[in-house]
Design a protein around this motif. Structure first.
Motif, PDB file in Angstrom:
ATOM      1  N   PHE A  19       0.829  -1.219   0.000  1.00 59.88           N
ATOM      2  CA  PHE A  19       0.000   0.000   0.000  1.00 59.88           C
ATOM      3  C   PHE A  19       0.851   1.251   0.000  1.00 59.88           C
ATOM      4  N   THR A  20       0.554   2.159  -0.909  1.00 63.67           N
ATOM      5  CA  THR A  20       0.897   3.576  -0.747  1.00 63.67           C
ATOM      6  C   THR A  20      -0.401   4.306  -1.074  1.00 63.67           C
ATOM      7  N   PRO A  21      -0.580   5.553  -0.615  1.00 65.00           N
ATOM      8  CA  PRO A  21      -1.871   6.222  -0.816  1.00 65.00           C
ATOM      9  C   PRO A  21      -2.279   6.308  -2.293  1.00 65.00           C
ATOM     10  N   ASP A  22      -1.306   6.268  -3.208  1.00 68.44           N
ATOM     11  CA  ASP A  22      -1.649   6.395  -4.629  1.00 68.44           C
ATOM     12  C   ASP A  22      -1.654   5.071  -5.373  1.00 68.44           C
ATOM     13  N   ARG A  23      -1.140   4.035  -4.730  1.00 69.78           N
ATOM     14  CA  ARG A  23      -1.001   2.766  -5.447  1.00 69.78           C
ATOM     15  C   ARG A  23      -1.369   1.602  -4.527  1.00 69.78           C
ATOM     16  N   PHE A  24      -2.512   0.999  -4.825  1.00 71.29           N
ATOM     17  CA  PHE A  24      -2.955  -0.174  -4.058  1.00 71.29           C
ATOM     18  C   PHE A  24      -4.000  -0.909  -4.890  1.00 71.29           C
ATOM     19  N   HIS A  25      -4.338  -2.104  -4.445  1.00 71.94           N
ATOM     20  CA  HIS A  25      -5.304  -2.938  -5.179  1.00 71.94           C
ATOM     21  C   HIS A  25      -6.257  -3.584  -4.181  1.00 71.94           C
ATOM     22  N   PHE A  26      -7.468  -3.822  -4.617  1.00 68.56           N
ATOM     23  CA  PHE A  26      -8.406  -4.524  -3.730  1.00 68.56           C
ATOM     24  C   PHE A  26      -9.416  -5.336  -4.531  1.00 68.56           C
ATOM     25  N   ALA A  27      -9.912  -6.399  -3.866  1.00 63.84           N
ATOM     26  CA  ALA A  27     -11.002  -7.198  -4.430  1.00 63.84           C
ATOM     27  C   ALA A  27     -12.303  -6.582  -3.938  1.00 63.84           C
ATOM     28  N   VAL A  28     -13.267  -6.434  -4.841  1.00 62.80           N
ATOM     29  CA  VAL A  28     -14.532  -5.776  -4.492  1.00 62.80           C
ATOM     30  C   VAL A  28     -15.688  -6.571  -5.105  1.00 62.80           C
ATOM     31  N   THR A  29     -16.849  -6.467  -4.481  1.00 56.89           N
ATOM     32  CA  THR A  29     -18.027  -7.135  -5.038  1.00 56.89           C
ATOM     33  C   THR A  29     -18.401  -6.515  -6.380  1.00 56.89           C
ATOM     34  N   ASP A  81     -18.867 -12.987  -8.561  1.00 51.45           N
ATOM     35  CA  ASP A  81     -19.175 -12.154  -7.389  1.00 51.45           C
ATOM     36  C   ASP A  81     -18.159 -11.042  -7.132  1.00 51.45           C
ATOM     37  N   PHE A  82     -16.889 -11.254  -7.514  1.00 52.22           N
ATOM     38  CA  PHE A  82     -15.827 -10.305  -7.148  1.00 52.22           C
ATOM     39  C   PHE A  82     -14.890 -10.051  -8.322  1.00 52.22           C
ATOM     40  N   LEU A  83     -14.258  -8.898  -8.290  1.00 53.65           N
ATOM     41  CA  LEU A  83     -13.171  -8.607  -9.227  1.00 53.65           C
ATOM     42  C   LEU A  83     -12.140  -7.740  -8.507  1.00 53.65           C
ATOM     43  N   PHE A  84     -10.955  -7.673  -9.091  1.00 56.06           N
ATOM     44  CA  PHE A  84      -9.892  -6.850  -8.506  1.00 56.06           C
ATOM     45  C   PHE A  84      -9.816  -5.514  -9.232  1.00 56.06           C
ATOM     46  N   VAL A  85      -9.641  -4.461  -8.442  1.00 52.38           N
ATOM     47  CA  VAL A  85      -9.521  -3.111  -9.015  1.00 52.38           C
ATOM     48  C   VAL A  85      -8.305  -2.410  -8.413  1.00 52.38           C
ATOM     49  N   ASP A  86      -7.919  -1.292  -9.051  1.00 52.12           N
ATOM     50  CA  ASP A  86      -6.783  -0.510  -8.542  1.00 52.12           C
ATOM     51  C   ASP A  86      -7.287   0.721  -7.779  1.00 52.12           C
TER      52      ASP A  86
END
Ligand SMILES: CSC[C@@H](O)[C@@H](O)C(=O)COP(=O)(O)O
Ligand SMILES: [Zn+2]
Length: 218
Positions: free
Chosen positions: A45-55, A68-73
């Motif tokens: 994690f940095t405030p400008d660069r991170f990734h997460f899985a979301v519904t 159900d889910f995908l990964f986004v930036d």
């Protein structure tokens, strides 16, 4: 760190956590009418660069499907080619990650969070004191008095996201949207779930307290 640098194991762990949480919250009736969304962050994690899985958006969250889910930036853009659309509220998740560096964010619409957010909406916060579950938010001070922020429920999600930096309080791991629902977060899925459950307990106590008749004089 790019998305492809993140291990498959870590990505699968995040998807497993989301699946479990989704099932448990659905069983409580916390996703009426396809409402609600969930995310878990992966990788560095940095405030400008991170990734997460979301519904993904608009799905019936009471059933499991491969969609159900995908990964986004950090901009809410899909990390891989997919026909799935991320949650309509992905930009709110991204803004909360950016501001807090937290590891998971859960959003649910419940009757109690709706009623309480409307009741205190003009003040811009919900006051709570003397409820044991405030400790579930990680606040252990004796008889702590807290204020849970309430934001207006604009139809334009970027307009809500813009208000988050000025509203979010580091010691309170949640924000209400008026007449809409709550976003609760934590360092990981376990903590975000504990915070969400504590908030919902607090809202139910506050709501039911408003209905109690005055005590007779003794
Ligand atoms: C169907 S009402 C709820 C939506 O308007 C929205 O607030 C919500 O929580 C779910 O949106 P989604 O795009 O499925 O993540
Ligand atoms: Zn919502």
């Amino acid at each position: 760190m790019t998305f492809s640098d993140i291990s498959l194991e870590e990505k699968q762990k995040a998807l497993g956590e989301l699946r479990n949480i989704k099932e448990q919250f659905a069983a409580r009736g916390w996703f009426p009418g396809t409402s609600g969304n969930l995310s878990v962050r992966v990788g560095a994690f940095t405030p400008d660069r991170f990734h997460f899985a979301v519904t993904s958006s608009g799905k019936d969250k009471s059933v499991h499907t491969p969609e159900d889910f995908l990964f986004v930036d950090a901009n809410g853009e899909a990390c891989e080619t997919t026909a799935l659309k991320p949650s309509a509220e992905t930009l709110i998740h991204a803004k909360i990650y950016r501001m807090t560096g937290c590891g998971a964010i859960f959003h649910v619409h419940t009757v109690y969070n709706n009623l309480i957010s409307e009741y205190y909406g003009d003040e811009g916060y919900v006051p709570a004191q003397g409820i044991e579950l405030i400790k579930g938010l990680g606040i252990w001070e004796e008889n702590a008095a807290i204020r849970i922020p309430v934001l207006p429920n604009y139809a334009d999600i970027p307009s809500i996201a813009k208000l988050i930096p000025g509203t979010l309080k580091p010691e309170i791991p949640g924000i209400l949207l008026r007449n809409h629902g709550i976003y609760a977060w934590g360092a990981n899925a376990f903590e975000a779930k504990r915070h969400l459950e504590a908030f919902e307990f607090i809202f139910e106590v506050l709501y039911r307290s408003l209905l109690l008749p005055p005590r007779p004089h003794s």
